[in-house]
Design a protein around this motif. Structure first.
Motif, PDB file in Angstrom:
ATOM      1  N   GLY A  75       0.862  -1.128   0.116  1.00 35.13           N
ATOM      2  CA  GLY A  75       0.018   0.003  -0.146  1.00 35.13           C
ATOM      3  C   GLY A  75       0.812   1.434   0.164  1.00 35.13           C
ATOM      4  O   GLY A  75       0.116   2.264  -0.200  1.00 35.13           O
ATOM      5  N   SER A  76       2.082   1.267   0.046  1.00 36.26           N
ATOM      6  CA  SER A  76       2.995   2.111  -0.156  1.00 36.26           C
ATOM      7  C   SER A  76       4.501   1.562  -0.669  1.00 36.26           C
ATOM      8  O   SER A  76       4.759   0.465  -0.545  1.00 36.26           O
ATOM      9  CB  SER A  76       2.969   3.068   1.301  1.00 36.26           C
ATOM     10  N   CYS A  77       5.448   2.789  -0.566  1.00 38.66           N
ATOM     11  CA  CYS A  77       6.634   2.251  -1.147  1.00 38.66           C
ATOM     12  C   CYS A  77       7.803   2.358   0.194  1.00 38.66           C
ATOM     13  O   CYS A  77       7.748   3.426   0.704  1.00 38.66           O
ATOM     14  CB  CYS A  77       7.081   2.976  -2.330  1.00 38.66           C
ATOM     15  N   ASP A  78       8.413   1.401   0.329  1.00 38.31           N
ATOM     16  CA  ASP A  78       9.797   1.560   1.191  1.00 38.31           C
ATOM     17  C   ASP A  78      11.006   2.049   0.176  1.00 38.31           C
ATOM     18  O   ASP A  78      11.199   0.977  -0.292  1.00 38.31           O
ATOM     19  CB  ASP A  78      10.058   0.284   2.085  1.00 38.31           C
ATOM     20  N   TRP A  79      11.104   3.175   0.303  1.00 38.11           N
ATOM     21  CA  TRP A  79      11.956   3.399  -0.641  1.00 38.11           C
ATOM     22  C   TRP A  79      13.528   3.093  -0.496  1.00 38.11           C
ATOM     23  O   TRP A  79      14.477   2.914  -1.474  1.00 38.11           O
ATOM     24  CB  TRP A  79      12.166   5.115  -0.857  1.00 38.11           C
ATOM     25  N   SER A  80      13.881   2.741   0.951  1.00 33.82           N
ATOM     26  CA  SER A  80      15.280   2.254   0.952  1.00 33.82           C
ATOM     27  C   SER A  80      15.264   0.887   0.346  1.00 33.82           C
ATOM     28  O   SER A  80      16.530   0.198   0.246  1.00 33.82           O
ATOM     29  CB  SER A  80      15.649   2.156   2.654  1.00 33.82           C
ATOM     30  N   VAL A  81      14.313   0.087   0.005  1.00 30.44           N
ATOM     31  CA  VAL A  81      14.266  -1.239  -0.702  1.00 30.44           C
ATOM     32  C   VAL A  81      14.054  -1.074  -2.332  1.00 30.44           C
ATOM     33  O   VAL A  81      14.912  -1.652  -3.083  1.00 30.44           O
ATOM     34  CB  VAL A  81      13.128  -2.212   0.125  1.00 30.44           C
ATOM     35  N   VAL A  82      13.009  -0.299  -2.375  1.00 32.79           N
ATOM     36  CA  VAL A  82      12.517  -0.401  -3.932  1.00 32.79           C
ATOM     37  C   VAL A  82      13.233   0.430  -4.836  1.00 32.79           C
ATOM     38  O   VAL A  82      13.588   0.214  -5.831  1.00 32.79           O
ATOM     39  CB  VAL A  82      11.200   0.201  -4.024  1.00 32.79           C
ATOM     40  N   LEU A  83      14.017   1.762  -4.312  1.00 27.00           N
ATOM     41  CA  LEU A  83      14.615   2.337  -5.098  1.00 27.00           C
ATOM     42  C   LEU A  83      16.106   1.844  -5.634  1.00 27.00           C
ATOM     43  O   LEU A  83      16.239   1.997  -6.718  1.00 27.00           O
ATOM     44  CB  LEU A  83      15.012   4.061  -4.289  1.00 27.00           C
ATOM     45  N   PRO A  84      16.716   1.310  -4.686  1.00 22.09           N
ATOM     46  CA  PRO A  84      18.042   0.381  -5.149  1.00 22.09           C
ATOM     47  C   PRO A  84      17.620  -0.721  -6.094  1.00 22.09           C
ATOM     48  O   PRO A  84      18.251  -0.935  -7.122  1.00 22.09           O
ATOM     49  CB  PRO A  84      18.720  -0.089  -3.897  1.00 22.09           C
ATOM     50  N   LEU A  85      16.456  -1.191  -5.876  1.00 20.83           N
ATOM     51  CA  LEU A  85      15.929  -2.382  -6.817  1.00 20.83           C
ATOM     52  C   LEU A  85      15.725  -1.712  -8.111  1.00 20.83           C
ATOM     53  O   LEU A  85      15.804  -2.359  -9.147  1.00 20.83           O
ATOM     54  CB  LEU A  85      14.679  -3.126  -6.280  1.00 20.83           C
ATOM     55  N   TYR A  86      14.893  -0.636  -8.427  1.00 19.93           N
ATOM     56  CA  TYR A  86      14.355   0.068  -9.497  1.00 19.93           C
ATOM     57  C   TYR A  86      15.975   0.565 -10.259  1.00 19.93           C
ATOM     58  O   TYR A  86      15.975   0.259 -11.289  1.00 19.93           O
ATOM     59  CB  TYR A  86      13.541   1.138  -9.081  1.00 19.93           C
ATOM     60  N   LEU A  87      16.585   0.906  -9.515  1.00 17.50           N
ATOM     61  CA  LEU A  87      17.929   1.597 -10.211  1.00 17.50           C
ATOM     62  C   LEU A  87      18.703   0.498 -10.740  1.00 17.50           C
ATOM     63  O   LEU A  87      19.450   0.496 -11.785  1.00 17.50           O
ATOM     64  CB  LEU A  87      18.508   2.496  -9.397  1.00 17.50           C
ATOM     65  N   GLY A  88      18.930  -0.589  -9.921  1.00 18.54           N
ATOM     66  CA  GLY A  88      19.734  -1.867 -10.210  1.00 18.54           C
ATOM     67  C   GLY A  88      18.966  -2.281 -11.673  1.00 18.54           C
ATOM     68  O   GLY A  88      19.571  -2.647 -12.449  1.00 18.54           O
ATOM     69  N   ALA A  89      17.512  -2.371 -11.684  1.00 18.94           N
ATOM     70  CA  ALA A  89      16.844  -2.815 -12.839  1.00 18.94           C
ATOM     71  C   ALA A  89      17.185  -2.247 -13.837  1.00 18.94           C
ATOM     72  O   ALA A  89      17.387  -2.623 -15.224  1.00 18.94           O
ATOM     73  CB  ALA A  89      15.472  -3.254 -12.521  1.00 18.94           C
TER      74      ALA A  89
END
Length: 447
Positions: free
Chosen positions: A302-316
């Protein structure tokens, strides 16, 4: 006089015979006006003195309803054919001779039975008789003629693009799963379906923008919009239908995910324009195609934990820089001629060094994301395999050979599966470790 012996192929299944044609004597080509109606075929073949067709093997694929003939004989021999001019008719050639003599597919209606020379003739099976298959290429080939161009427009026969869109979504959903449990299979299904729909929509948008460019590139000039199989108006209507289905899927998620999904449409609709103005269109593609790395977590939490999803997004996104640069090397010669820009042209001879850097960035992003959500050793093992896979791609890619570039590009769907398997296994083990810690803590309290 003519005689023919065909292999017995059991009714109703008919097996295509892979033939190698040996022509001993062919004084002249068949007359253009020669009738290819199999009834009375010996009367319609012109000046063929000796033709022998040999069958080396049988293929189990069913292509026609039945073939009558003698059993276990593989030799077709037509010899000493003599005809008179009065025996020819004026019908245009059909596929009969190419099927019997050259092994090409049948397209014309045939009458079952034997002609005057004793030739056994198989009956015609219409295009509506198709066989069940899960092979995307076969599905496109067997689809109705009015449907086939639309499947080609969305690259249905090349599902690699849908996989590359889906995997970041699956990674994020797996990361967000409750420790000790599998990811939500319902969400995986929705995101999988959405990936197929949005990949198709992206291809349609790309072809609408690039129809003037595609006609100048050898690999793309046969696409439906360029070749005229689909009009621009019909393509726009088809795009509207695809986006409507995608919207329905998006609206089934929570409100945060709906807003996050809508925010990606600007990137989706404008990405094809960047190849006209910058040598870095792959950067925009990476930010676009990996949006699911943000959306998957939001759909679960229901929201984003940016500490997890941002590195995942930039890595992808760094991963996209690797595989799409390799992909772009297929068209670099045409791109230089028509003025289209890409990282393949920007990096040039330094491509391997650049891709090594982006590979390191991907692995770093995955490691940081795993640390932030307390992943366990199976995840890090998968990241290690990912690094080895990327090294192999970059080190062995032959950038001047389009077929090798496509092979390396396509292999990335396996890389995505490796990471997903590591996330799932790591999340399950994380729950097991948590249970052990709780048990130990409870035992200490009891003491």
């Amino acid at each position: 006089m003519a005689y023919i012996i065909l292999p017995r192929l059991h009714h109703p299944a008919v097996h295509f015979i892979a033939k190698t044609l040996t022509v001993n004597k062919l004084s002249r080509k068949l007359l253009p006006s020669t009738c290819c109606n199999p009834v009375g075929v010996s009367k319609c073949l012109s000046r063929v003195l000796d033709v022998r067709t040999f069958s080396n093997k049988y293929d189990s694929r069913n292509t026609h309803n039945s073939v009558h003939g003698l059993s276990e004989r593989r030799q077709v021999e037509i010899s000493s054919l003599t005809t008179t001019q009065g025996q020819f008719c004026n019908r245009a050639p059909t596929a009969f001779h190419s099927k019997i003599l050259l092994g090409s597919p049948l397209q014309n209606p045939w009458l079952s039975g034997a002609d005057s020379s004793g030739l056994r003739v198989p009956p015609y099976v219409s295009d509506s008789r198709r066989h069940f298959t899960l092979n995307p290429k076969k599905i496109v080939e067997q689809s109705p003629k009015h449907v086939r161009p639309y499947l080609q427009l969305i690259r249905f026969d090349k599902p690699i693009g849908s996989w590359l869109l889906f995997w970041p979504c699956a990674w994020s959903i797996g990361m967000a799963a409750t420790p000790g449990q599998f990811p939500d299979f319902g969400l995986l299904f929705l995101f999988g379906l959405g990936s197929v729909i949005m990949r198709g929509a992206g291809c349609t948008i790309n072809d609408l923008w690039d129809r003037d460019i595609d006609k100048k590139v050898a690999r793309t000039r046969s696409r439906p919009l360029v070749s005229g199989k689909i009009s621009q108006r019909n393509a726009v209507l088809f795009l509207g239908a695809q986006l409507s289905v995608a919207l329905g899927i998006l609206l089934s998620l929570n409100s945060y995910s709906v807003l996050l999904g809508f925010s990606s449409m600007l990137l989706v609709s404008t990405y094809p324009l960047f190849k006209r103005v910058t040598y870095w269109p792959q950067v925009v593609l990476g930010l676009t195609i990996n949006w699911g790395a943000l959306l998957g977590w939001a759909a679960v939490k229901g929201s984003c934990d940016w500490s997890v999803v941002l590195p995942l997004y930039l890595g992808a996104a760094a991963w996209t820089m690797v595989y799409d640069t390799i992909y772009a090397h297929q068209d670099k010669a045409d791109d230089m001629l028509i003025g289209v820009k890409s990282t393949a042209l920007r990096f040039g001879k330094d491509t391997r060094a650049w891709l090594s850097g982006f590979s390191a960035a991907m692995v770093s992003g995955l490691l940081l994301s795993g640390l932030m959500c307390e992943q366990t050793w199976p995840y890090y093992a998968a990241v290690g395999l990912t690094g080895a896979h990327l090294y192999n791609q970059v080190a062995t890619a032959k950038f001047d050979k389009p077929e090798d570039c496509w092979k390396k590009f396509s292999s990335n769907k396996r890389l995505g599966a490796i990471i997903f398997a590591g996330i799932v296994a790591g999340t399950i083990l994380k729950g097991t470790n948590s249970d052990k810690e709780e048990s130990t803590h409870a035992a200490d309290k009891n003491r």
